[in-house]
Design a protein around this motif. Structure first.
Motif, PDB file in Angstrom:
ATOM      1  N   UNK A   3      54.710  19.871  31.786  1.00 37.86           N
ATOM      2  CA  UNK A   3      54.803  18.510  31.236  1.00 37.86           C
ATOM      3  C   UNK A   3      56.259  18.045  31.235  1.00 37.86           C
ATOM      4  N   UNK A   4      56.451  16.748  31.467  1.00 38.70           N
ATOM      5  CA  UNK A   4      57.787  16.162  31.377  1.00 38.70           C
ATOM      6  C   UNK A   4      57.741  14.919  30.501  1.00 38.70           C
ATOM      7  N   UNK A   5      58.757  14.753  29.658  1.00 40.90           N
ATOM      8  CA  UNK A   5      58.969  13.531  28.897  1.00 40.90           C
ATOM      9  C   UNK A   5      60.346  12.998  29.244  1.00 40.90           C
ATOM     10  N   UNK A  58      55.606  10.045  30.180  1.00 36.54           N
ATOM     11  CA  UNK A  58      54.982  11.356  30.020  1.00 36.54           C
ATOM     12  C   UNK A  58      54.228  11.621  31.309  1.00 36.54           C
ATOM     13  N   UNK A  60      52.528  14.976  34.035  1.00 36.15           N
ATOM     14  CA  UNK A  60      52.160  16.382  34.223  1.00 36.15           C
ATOM     15  C   UNK A  60      52.332  16.736  35.694  1.00 36.15           C
ATOM     16  N   UNK A 105      63.620  14.259  27.779  1.00 35.15           N
ATOM     17  CA  UNK A 105      63.350  14.523  26.370  1.00 35.15           C
ATOM     18  C   UNK A 105      63.102  16.025  26.240  1.00 35.15           C
ATOM     19  N   UNK A 106      63.320  16.535  25.043  1.00 35.50           N
ATOM     20  CA  UNK A 106      63.088  17.966  24.781  1.00 35.50           C
ATOM     21  C   UNK A 106      61.718  18.143  24.131  1.00 35.50           C
ATOM     22  N   UNK A 107      60.848  18.904  24.765  1.00 31.29           N
ATOM     23  CA  UNK A 107      59.535  19.176  24.161  1.00 31.29           C
ATOM     24  C   UNK A 107      59.712  20.160  23.026  1.00 31.29           C
TER      25      UNK A 107
END
Lengths: 112, 112
Positions: A3-5, A58, A60, A105-107
């Protein structure tokens, strides 16, 4: 699956343009996103109390070579045309890392 | 399935506490999240150029009564204890709507 934010700023006078373009993203751009192993990709908008606008994405990634797939996307002529429309509307956040456009962003939590 | 994107501030001196708590969320809290038909729930952290910290959440709701499920979650004693830990660390964004804790982001793009 990874996943990426991401976050980026949006020029206040381009908010409606950006929304309109993203309500009708070119089919070839969407196909390239899929071809690059990205799924469940959403972009959110928020105006902050100081009036600034930010975009949050967001997505995937289901492939095995993220950098390679991103390079493939960046080499696609239609995607380049699309980015030529979008990028002038965007403003990287001032504390983005060197070379970042959308900044990470940091998950810190995930629940399947 | 309905997607939600939300934002809230985080007290700068509570960032490490918040990260630590969210690296080990109580199992009963996670079970209640599932019982309330929430899936694929992520929380992201970002420090802004002015030094402020914000949290962004992305989640998917698979039920048919979001307000009812949120009321069920809010009535759960363990969830209430969890919120009593988390809420003092959070700061609703100044332009949140009346009654909002986490404030809504506007979805402007989605690609399955």
């Amino acid at each position: 699956m990874q996943r990426y934010g991401w976050i980026i700023g949006l020029h206040p006078d381009r908010v409606e343009d950006y929304k309109r373009e993203h309500a009708a993203v070119w089919p070839a751009v969407l196909r390239m996103i899929k071809d690059c192993n990205i799924q469940n990709y959403s972009i959110y908008l928020r105006q902050f109390p100081d009036g600034a606008f930010y975009l949050f994405s967001y997505l995937e990634y289901t492939g095995t070579d993220f950098d390679g797939d991103m390079a493939k996307m960046a080499a696609d002529p239609t995607t380049q045309e699309w980015w030529a429309v979008c990028k002038p509307m965007q403003v990287p956040i001032a504390n983005a890392k060197e070379g970042e456009w959308w900044a990470d962003l940091e998950e810190i939590f995930h629940c399947d």
